[in-house]
Design a protein around this motif. Sequence first.
Motif, PDB file in Angstrom:
ATOM      1  N   ASN A  38      -2.653  10.277  -0.015  1.00 15.85           N
ATOM      2  CA  ASN A  38      -1.362   9.645   0.264  1.00 15.85           C
ATOM      3  C   ASN A  38      -1.514   8.265   0.876  1.00 15.85           C
ATOM      4  O   ASN A  38      -2.496   7.972   1.565  1.00 15.85           O
ATOM      5  CB  ASN A  38      -0.541  10.536   1.206  1.00 15.85           C
ATOM      6  CG  ASN A  38      -0.214  11.879   0.561  1.00 15.85           C
ATOM      7  OD1 ASN A  38      -0.291  12.011  -0.653  1.00 15.85           O
ATOM      8  ND2 ASN A  38       0.118  12.861   1.371  1.00 15.85           N
ATOM      9  N   GLU A  39      -0.495   7.468   0.614  1.00 21.45           N
ATOM     10  CA  GLU A  39      -0.482   6.099   1.111  1.00 21.45           C
ATOM     11  C   GLU A  39       0.937   5.783   1.564  1.00 21.45           C
ATOM     12  O   GLU A  39       1.897   6.194   0.911  1.00 21.45           O
ATOM     13  CB  GLU A  39      -0.912   5.163  -0.018  1.00 21.45           C
ATOM     14  CG  GLU A  39      -1.405   3.826   0.458  1.00 21.45           C
ATOM     15  CD  GLU A  39      -2.117   3.064  -0.669  1.00 21.45           C
ATOM     16  OE1 GLU A  39      -2.967   2.230  -0.346  1.00 21.45           O
ATOM     17  OE2 GLU A  39      -1.796   3.294  -1.836  1.00 21.45           O
ATOM     18  N   ILE A  40       1.037   5.079   2.680  1.00 24.55           N
ATOM     19  CA  ILE A  40       2.348   4.614   3.151  1.00 24.55           C
ATOM     20  C   ILE A  40       2.376   3.097   2.951  1.00 24.55           C
ATOM     21  O   ILE A  40       1.388   2.419   3.258  1.00 24.55           O
ATOM     22  CB  ILE A  40       2.559   4.970   4.642  1.00 24.55           C
ATOM     23  CG1 ILE A  40       2.605   6.497   4.816  1.00 24.55           C
ATOM     24  CG2 ILE A  40       3.844   4.328   5.177  1.00 24.55           C
ATOM     25  CD1 ILE A  40       2.537   6.961   6.273  1.00 24.55           C
ATOM     26  N   VAL A  41       3.469   2.608   2.414  1.00 24.86           N
ATOM     27  CA  VAL A  41       3.586   1.164   2.192  1.00 24.86           C
ATOM     28  C   VAL A  41       4.814   0.652   2.941  1.00 24.86           C
ATOM     29  O   VAL A  41       5.896   1.236   2.851  1.00 24.86           O
ATOM     30  CB  VAL A  41       3.690   0.836   0.692  1.00 24.86           C
ATOM     31  CG1 VAL A  41       3.840  -0.679   0.486  1.00 24.86           C
ATOM     32  CG2 VAL A  41       2.460   1.342  -0.062  1.00 24.86           C
ATOM     33  N   VAL A  42       4.612  -0.429   3.697  1.00 25.03           N
ATOM     34  CA  VAL A  42       5.701  -1.079   4.429  1.00 25.03           C
ATOM     35  C   VAL A  42       5.950  -2.424   3.758  1.00 25.03           C
ATOM     36  O   VAL A  42       5.034  -3.246   3.637  1.00 25.03           O
ATOM     37  CB  VAL A  42       5.322  -1.299   5.910  1.00 25.03           C
ATOM     38  CG1 VAL A  42       6.471  -1.989   6.654  1.00 25.03           C
ATOM     39  CG2 VAL A  42       4.972   0.034   6.562  1.00 25.03           C
TER      40      VAL A  42
END
Lengths: 253, 253
Positions: free
Chosen positions: A216-220
């Motif tokens: 998983n990856e979180i992108v802002v």
Amino acid sequence: MPPKPVTAAVLVIGDEILSGRTKDKNVGFIADFLTERGIDLCEVRVVPDVIDEIVAALNALRHRYSYVFTTGGIGPTHDDVTAEAVGAAFGLPVVENPQAIELLLQRIKPEDLNAARRRMAHMPVGAALIENSVSKAPGFKIGNVIVMAGVPMIMQAMLAAVAPSLETGARTLAKSITVGNIPEGTYAADLAAIAAQNPELAIGSYPSVVNGQFANEIVVRGKDADSIAAAVAAIERVIADLRATGKDKFTFR
Amino acid sequence: MPPKPVTAAVLVIGDEILSGRTKDKNVGFIADFLTERGIDLCEVRVVPDVIDEIVAALNALRHRYSYVFTTGGIGPTHDDVTAEAVGAAFGLPVVENPQAIELLLQRIKPEDLNAARRRMAHMPVGAALIENSVSKAPGFKIGNVIVMAGVPMIMQAMLAAVAPSLETGARTLAKSITVGNIPEGTYAADLAAIAAQNPELAIGSYPSVVNGQFANEIVVRGKDADSIAAAVAAIERVIADLRATGKDKFTFR
């Protein structure tokens, strides 16, 4: 005052994409191109080689976004109906553009410039040409609509040619946080709270599956580097806390 | 009487496709899947993770086509708003589906089934579940709308699960004719004449560039094998004539 947002839509024209015969490679390329320039891609549509469908989509999109980029349907064969459809959408006659004929004659001998090839110079009256450094037959721009070829190599050349004339906006900056195999549900509540505190940012969590494990990856994303940095720091604290307390060690049944 | 056509649209939901971060791999897969089953994919749209945008697109598409397949936005994080948007489009309350909770509990321990994870069981009242053989959290079908995950592996599993319940139409058959480097403009007039004589067929010419040379292909698509075969034979005669008379030897300047 923040600069006015510059927005765009992409309209992919082609039966071959809808039938599955051709896998589109243009949308992702254009998306990257626009993001780099601070132009926000807001919508994509794919429609068949049918004039009424192209007209309806074009009129829905061109009134709503700063730019509409079309791909496909500008060759010499009967199924290439984009120029005619763009003319119909704008209520403009489609005429042979003499400058486009000159460009075609740089590549095609006069005796070979038959009626079919001349169709590649047909465009709505008042259109500005877009250079095609690959095979000469130009794209064109009319109003806020940029009409390009479907062949990726040619589309990319046209996009490069049109780039200097495009209005650009504040670039959307993005920072990614690699979360790895901590499941989304473990950090979702904290992430939602950070997102709620930062309504000017778009915070997304993107799962993918690699070798049977979540990666998983979180992108802002946002326009302001400082608020992005603050949100990233807050998210990294959440992830670090989960790791420090062993709460990242999630096991499914 | 020919069978009623079965049509479809795909609605891709996700900021990450529009920003270019993620390159869509689902549309081409779904296009192939539908074509194999005689379901005609007529339109594709990509919209951001914004409820109003999803609702507007869904309501435009679901009234027009036999099916709408959505991908993306059904996870546990705050940016997963598809179920809520689908409920809003149908004017239906979004409720926790007990059968979906049971499926989640096959993978997630009861103590880990937090509020975020329970969101994966939220769907419009009356929705039928679509099995997810990869990670349990189900998709759903409500009316003619089929709601699937965005992760390709999971989307594909859901598509396989929903397949037996789909109405299918007469399969669109396709025959390809490899033309190679004869330019489109050389055969365009003859191809247009054959297309005009066969309005029930979709005849397309697809150029591509391989090592600086055109590698063109003509595709004849339709529901009737005999009329496709006749049109293919006519096109093959055109190409063979060009070769026999040396008119295929086109040189650009």
